[in-house]
Design a protein around this motif. Structure first.
Motif, short mmCIF file in Angstrom:
data_model
loop_
_atom_site.label_atom_id
_atom_site.label_comp_id
_atom_site.label_asym_id
_atom_site.label_seq_id
_atom_site.Cartn_x
_atom_site.Cartn_y
_atom_site.Cartn_z
N SER A 167 0.76 -0.86 -0.19
CA SER A 167 -0.06 -0.22 -0.03
C SER A 167 0.91 0.77 0.04
CB SER A 167 -0.76 -0.21 1.28
OG SER A 167 -1.74 -1.30 1.45
N PRO A 168 -0.20 2.42 -0.39
CA PRO A 168 1.19 3.66 0.04
C PRO A 168 1.66 4.10 1.20
CG PRO A 168 -0.94 4.07 -1.74
CD PRO A 168 -1.32 2.37 -1.20
N LYS A 169 2.81 4.85 1.14
CA LYS A 169 3.40 4.77 2.66
C LYS A 169 1.89 5.65 3.07
CE LYS A 169 6.68 7.77 4.89
NZ LYS A 169 7.56 8.60 4.21
N ILE A 170 1.17 6.56 2.70
CA ILE A 170 0.42 7.53 3.08
C ILE A 170 -1.48 6.87 3.79
CG2 ILE A 170 -0.86 7.93 1.44
CD1 ILE A 170 -0.98 11.52 2.12
N SER A 171 -1.44 5.77 3.23
CA SER A 171 -2.60 4.84 3.96
C SER A 171 -2.58 3.75 4.29
CB SER A 171 -2.94 4.43 3.17
OG SER A 171 -2.29 3.82 1.99
N ARG A 172 -1.29 4.35 5.31
CA ARG A 172 -0.32 2.24 5.65
C ARG A 172 -1.47 2.18 7.95
NH1 ARG A 172 5.57 1.63 3.96
NH2 ARG A 172 4.30 1.23 1.83
N SER A 173 -1.73 4.27 7.96
CA SER A 173 -2.09 4.70 9.73
C SER A 173 -3.41 4.29 9.49
CB SER A 173 -1.63 5.82 10.15
OG SER A 173 -0.32 6.52 10.05
N ILE A 174 -3.74 4.29 8.14
CA ILE A 174 -5.67 4.62 8.67
C ILE A 174 -6.00 2.38 8.83
CG2 ILE A 174 -6.15 4.75 6.53
CD1 ILE A 174 -9.01 5.82 7.58
N LEU A 175 -5.25 1.99 7.69
CA LEU A 175 -5.40 0.73 6.85
C LEU A 175 -4.87 0.16 8.30
CD1 LEU A 175 -3.69 0.29 3.42
CD2 LEU A 175 -6.35 0.33 4.23
N SER A 176 -3.80 0.62 8.64
CA SER A 176 -3.10 -0.63 9.94
C SER A 176 -4.36 -0.93 11.10
CB SER A 176 -2.30 -0.05 10.99
OG SER A 176 -1.76 -0.45 12.07
N GLY A 177 -5.30 0.73 10.93
CA GLY A 177 -6.67 0.53 11.76
C GLY A 177 -7.62 -0.52 11.72
N ILE A 178 -7.33 -0.51 10.71
CA ILE A 178 -8.55 -1.09 10.01
C ILE A 178 -8.18 -2.84 10.10
CG2 ILE A 178 -9.76 -2.21 7.77
CD1 ILE A 178 -9.51 1.48 6.79
N PHE A 179 -7.08 -2.90 9.78
CA PHE A 179 -6.84 -4.69 9.36
C PHE A 179 -6.20 -4.84 10.87
CE2 PHE A 179 -2.62 -7.08 10.93
CZ PHE A 179 -2.90 -7.88 9.48
N GLN A 180 -6.03 -4.30 11.78
CA GLN A 180 -5.83 -4.99 13.76
C GLN A 180 -7.48 -5.34 13.89
OE1 GLN A 180 -3.75 -5.40 15.44
NE2 GLN A 180 -4.86 -6.46 16.33
N GLN A 181 -8.23 -4.56 13.43
CA GLN A 181 -10.35 -4.67 14.11
C GLN A 181 -10.22 -6.12 13.26
OE1 GLN A 181 -10.52 -3.65 16.93
NE2 GLN A 181 -8.33 -2.61 16.36
N GLY A 182 -9.45 -6.38 11.96
CA GLY A 182 -9.86 -8.19 11.72
C GLY A 182 -9.60 -8.96 13.17
N TYR A 183 -9.48 -8.36 13.46
CA TYR A 183 -9.53 -9.57 14.82
C TYR A 183 -11.47 -9.68 16.02
CZ TYR A 183 -6.83 -12.72 17.13
OH TYR A 183 -6.73 -13.83 17.92
N ALA A 184 -11.40 -7.85 15.71
CA ALA A 184 -12.65 -7.61 16.31
C ALA A 184 -13.91 -7.74 16.07
CB ALA A 184 -13.20 -5.99 17.04
N PHE A 185 -14.21 -7.94 14.12
CA PHE A 185 -14.49 -8.25 13.36
C PHE A 185 -14.94 -9.88 13.34
CE2 PHE A 185 -15.11 -9.70 8.60
CZ PHE A 185 -17.07 -8.79 8.72
N GLY A 186 -13.65 -10.66 13.57
CA GLY A 186 -13.65 -12.14 13.51
C GLY A 186 -14.85 -12.38 15.22
N TYR A 187 -14.85 -11.61 16.04
CA TYR A 187 -15.56 -11.65 17.26
C TYR A 187 -16.47 -11.70 16.93
CZ TYR A 187 -15.94 -11.85 22.44
OH TYR A 187 -15.47 -12.09 23.60
N LEU A 188 -17.33 -10.86 16.07
CA LEU A 188 -18.43 -10.05 15.71
C LEU A 188 -18.73 -11.43 15.11
CD1 LEU A 188 -18.39 -6.63 14.94
CD2 LEU A 188 -20.00 -7.36 16.58
N LEU A 189 -18.32 -12.00 14.10
CA LEU A 189 -18.96 -12.99 13.42
C LEU A 189 -19.03 -14.17 14.49
CD1 LEU A 189 -16.34 -12.90 10.42
CD2 LEU A 189 -19.27 -12.19 10.05
N VAL A 190 -18.09 -14.50 15.25
CA VAL A 190 -18.39 -15.96 15.96
C VAL A 190 -19.72 -15.23 17.40
CG1 VAL A 190 -17.38 -16.87 18.10
CG2 VAL A 190 -16.40 -16.08 16.29
N ILE A 191 -19.85 -13.90 17.34
CA ILE A 191 -20.94 -14.15 17.94
C ILE A 191 -22.42 -14.20 17.61
CG2 ILE A 191 -22.18 -12.13 19.35
CD1 ILE A 191 -19.94 -11.00 19.99
N ALA A 192 -22.62 -13.92 15.94
CA ALA A 192 -23.31 -13.58 15.13
C ALA A 192 -23.59 -15.15 14.60
CB ALA A 192 -23.18 -13.05 13.62
N PHE A 193 -22.70 -15.74 14.58
CA PHE A 193 -22.98 -17.14 13.96
C PHE A 193 -22.89 -18.12 14.94
CE2 PHE A 193 -21.22 -15.55 9.83
CZ PHE A 193 -22.08 -16.08 9.05
#
Length: 506
Positions: A167-193
């Motif tokens: 990814s472009p250098k300038i975008s890596r900060s926000i992408l880092s935040g979105i990427f790490q929240q894949g863990y919270a997203f995974g938790y939400l999926l577990v709860i729903a399913f």
């Protein structure tokens, strides 16, 4: 004389810990145009978005696999006739063994490529997820979870590299935040399913069987894309420098060992913060507060929504505020929310508290992928960042077991609670207060390499030397696509960073 010089260096370093915590006026002026994230995200092309989504989803289903146990602690204890502490030991075992996986997968990803390391990791996870649905006793369950721990340990480094490196250098900060929240997203999926599979006769077993399907689709998607460009640059670097992986690693370790140690200490605190606030919380809700399954699902969903929003926002604004200062803010405000988070026994109060506590907990975690990446040596980014992350998890692996074990010293004997129910709120609040204080000290005293990046650009002389040796040649040179061959491995370079004009006639 040597020790005097070293003490002077340490003294100078410590004096700059507070002055470098904040951005200078010039840095603030330069960063003001970066407040709006949408123009930043538009800079990613379609291939870069695919890389990001593959890494994000791989990380999300790593979380899905882990929290599938966390959310079923009570069911698993009943199924195998074990205590809650016994089941949390299975979670601890996974965390303890992850560092082995981070070392193995990190080595292969840095030496042989991100693509096949990620595919192999996901393939083994898929097989194990199917198998765990068939276990008949606690020993079998522990054995498979142990293997899980090793395989899952390699996921962070290779998935974050897949998502962020190209990814472009300038975008890596926000992408880092979105990427790490894949863990919270995974938790939400577990709860729903889990709520969906509660309606079936197999309940938790069906959840594990289902979780094997999405990684299979991610594998197919990754197979269709070329190797990451960042790894191509790294491979060319080793070729031109006539370097060996082993010798370079020893040299890098001697240079970076203190920084690596800091990264592990930081990740120990961060892991204690994350797992200490999440793993046993569903048990606190259902056992101590007598929440129904529906109420517990709503509260956990709200917590993870707060986590996702906080992780994305702090990941983005860490590029403006600095990594250390942003994590400092998260620790201070997170600490202020401990009491209402643990002792608001009414649904509305606890839902608001859990939203904002996870907002700051995961806000700090959203900064971690880019912070570790910037601190890591570029030649061994997957190995160092992934191993630091998982060794921190190893040090914090007993967090849920510690909380549940200490909680047994504070039984709740009243008409509202059954025998064997404990005051988890009291233990978890004290635990989290200590963790926030620890991280605050570590992050203030620690280093930062804000906006650091990989730089493996090749000079014209180096490119000509590669051409003469037959290592590199251009097969097709177009405006946006190069096809490069390195030792008979064809690699698509969609960003055209090399601009091999002088090799067109090779």
């Amino acid at each position: 004389m040597f020790f005097f010089y070293q003490s002077m260096k340490v003294s100078k370093y410590l004096k700059t810990r507070f002055t470098t915590l904040f951005l200078s006026k010039q840095e603030l002026k330069n960063s003001i145009n970066l407040i709006n994230p949408f123009p930043i995200l538009k800079q990613l092309n379609w291939l870069q978005w695919q890389y990001f989504m593959i890494g994000f989803l791989a990380w999300s289903f790593d979380a899905f696999d882990y929290f599938a146990v966390s959310i079923n602690v009570s069911r698993l204890a009943l199924e195998f006739n074990k205590s809650i502490t016994d089941i949390t030991w299975a979670m601890t075992l996974v965390l303890m063994l992850r560092s082995i996986g981070s070392i193995l997968i990190g080595y292969f990803a840095d030496r042989y490529g991100r693509k096949w390391s990620l595919i192999g990791n996901l393939l083994i996870l898929t097989i194990l997820q199917i198998g765990i649905g068939f276990v008949q006793n606690f020993k079998q369950f522990l054995a498979i979870r142990a293997i899980f721990g090793i395989v899952m340990g390699g996921m962070f480094g290779v998935a974050s590299a897949t998502s962020l490196e190209s990814s472009p250098k300038i975008s890596r900060s926000i992408l880092s935040g979105i990427f790490q929240q894949g863990y919270a997203f995974g938790y939400l999926l577990v709860i729903a399913f889990q709520r969906a599979f509660d309606q079936t006769s197999k309940t938790w077993r069906a959840l594990f069987w289902f979780s094997s399907l999405p990684p299979s689709l991610i594998i197919i998607w990754r197979l269709l894309l070329p190797e990451n460009e960042a790894f191509i640059e790294q491979k060319l670097h080793f070729k031109t420098q006539n370097a060996s992986f082993g010798k370079d690693f020893i040299k890098i370790f001697k240079k970076y060992w203190l920084k690596m140690l800091y990264m592990i200490i930081l990740m120990t605190g961060i892991s204690f913060m994350s797992h200490g606030s999440q793993d046993l919380y569903p048990t606190l809700l259902t056992k101590q507060l007598n929440f129904s399954n529906d109420e517990s699902t709503i509260t956990n969903t709200i917590a993870n929504l707060g986590a996702i929003i906080g992780g994305i926002l702090f990941g983005h604004f860490s590029g403006l505020l600095g990594r250390r200062f942003a994590i400092t803010i998260c620790c201070i405000f997170g600490g202020c929310l401990i009491y209402p988070w643990a002792f608001s026994f009414k649904n509305v109060g606890i839902n608001v508290s859990v939203f904002f506590l996870q907002f700051f907990v995961q806000g700090a975690l959203g900064i971690i992928p880019i912070h570790l990446s910037e601190l890591s040596p570029p030649e061994f980014k997957v190995f160092v960042s992934g191993t630091a992350y998982q060794l921190g998890n190893l040090a914090a692996s007993a967090s849920s077991t510690i909380e549940s074990k200490i909680g047994e010293k504070y039984p709740l004997n009243s008409r509202l609670h059954e025998e064997g129910v404990y005051n988890y709120a009291k233990v978890m609040s004290i635990f989290m207060g200590c963790v926030f204080g620890f991280i605050l000290i570590v992050i203030i005293l620690g280093p930062e390499n804000r906006n650091g990046e990989i730089n493996f650009k090749l000079t014209n002389d180096e490119l000509l030397e590669l051409q003469e040796e037959g290592i590199l040649r251009t097969i097709n040179h177009e405006e946006e696509i190069n096809v490069v061959i390195i030792n008979n491995d064809k690699i698509l370079n969609h960003d055209d960073k090399y601009k091999l004009e002088h090799c067109e006639n090779s």
